[in-house]
Design a protein around this motif. Sequence first.
Motif, PDB file in Angstrom:
ATOM      1  N   ARG A  46     119.566  16.177  25.246  1.00  0.00           N
ATOM      2  CA  ARG A  46     118.800  17.308  24.731  1.00  0.00           C
ATOM      3  C   ARG A  46     118.974  17.478  23.221  1.00  0.00           C
ATOM      4  O   ARG A  46     118.201  18.197  22.595  1.00  0.00           O
ATOM      5  N   GLU A  47     119.989  16.859  22.653  1.00  0.00           N
ATOM      6  CA  GLU A  47     120.217  16.931  21.214  1.00  0.00           C
ATOM      7  C   GLU A  47     120.596  15.553  20.687  1.00  0.00           C
ATOM      8  O   GLU A  47     121.351  14.821  21.323  1.00  0.00           O
ATOM      9  N   THR A  93     114.071  27.040  22.556  1.00  0.00           N
ATOM     10  CA  THR A  93     113.856  25.986  23.556  1.00  0.00           C
ATOM     11  C   THR A  93     114.306  26.422  24.951  1.00  0.00           C
ATOM     12  O   THR A  93     114.167  25.665  25.910  1.00  0.00           O
ATOM     13  N   THR A 138     114.372  14.761  34.526  1.00  0.00           N
ATOM     14  CA  THR A 138     114.240  15.250  33.157  1.00  0.00           C
ATOM     15  C   THR A 138     115.195  14.464  32.271  1.00  0.00           C
ATOM     16  O   THR A 138     116.078  13.749  32.745  1.00  0.00           O
ATOM     17  N   ARG A 139     115.033  14.609  30.960  1.00  0.00           N
ATOM     18  CA  ARG A 139     115.850  13.846  30.026  1.00  0.00           C
ATOM     19  C   ARG A 139     117.333  14.198  30.130  1.00  0.00           C
ATOM     20  O   ARG A 139     117.693  15.364  30.298  1.00  0.00           O
ATOM     21  N   LEU A 163     114.032  18.914  23.512  1.00  0.00           N
ATOM     22  CA  LEU A 163     114.735  17.905  22.732  1.00  0.00           C
ATOM     23  C   LEU A 163     114.796  18.368  21.286  1.00  0.00           C
ATOM     24  O   LEU A 163     113.781  18.746  20.705  1.00  0.00           O
ATOM     25  N   GLN A 167     112.831  20.378  29.634  1.00  0.00           N
ATOM     26  CA  GLN A 167     113.550  19.261  29.030  1.00  0.00           C
ATOM     27  C   GLN A 167     113.330  19.246  27.511  1.00  0.00           C
ATOM     28  O   GLN A 167     112.751  18.325  26.958  1.00  0.00           O
TER      29      GLN A 167
END
Length: 205
Positions: A70-71, A191, A66-67, A198, A196
């Motif tokens: 996240r921000e 979220t 996963t990424r 964003l 994942q």
Amino acid sequence: LIPGYDPVATAGDCTFEPRVAEAAIRFVHEQMTHVEGELARQPFILQPWQQAIVGCVFGWKQPNETRRYREVFQYVPRKNGKTTLLGALINLVAFCDNEIGAQIYSAASEREQAALVYRQTKGMILNNPELSRKCKPYVTFKSIEYPNGVTYKALSADAESKHGFNSHFVVVDELHAQPDRELVDVLVTSTGSRKQPLIWYITTA
């Protein structure tokens, strides 16, 4: 490379996947176009600084694939294609994240600004015959239906309803102009059930 930032120094167990980063950039270059002005219908070619940010955000992965990020907080001077970039990012996530039923939202302080982001996002799709056959834009609701149950909707701070979201990707346009925290806080907390999510904050430097 992003000036003043070293992603390797704090990478931990995360790894950078060049092919994933290149695929994200290539999608924008090959599938997205400018919507207005002298460059209308011409390919949207990311500037080197834009490529660095997009490649970093989408190329870095956690051990579970996963990424990593996240921000994103992005400060952009005026006249640097901020709204165009947002439209491309929304379409990139909608088509390439392989997240079934993903809910994507853009948050703006005013309805007029929300309409600008929607117009860019929709215009890029309409300029691409292959993508436009797969999507259904709804001008009245400033929303778009994508394949696999993915939806996008442009919201403003005065939206009638600010609840019931299950956000996968949120872009907050002109963060500094939001009249209060209500809309942004609701979208951010929505979220929590995504694997994942964003959140991309962008504002004028």
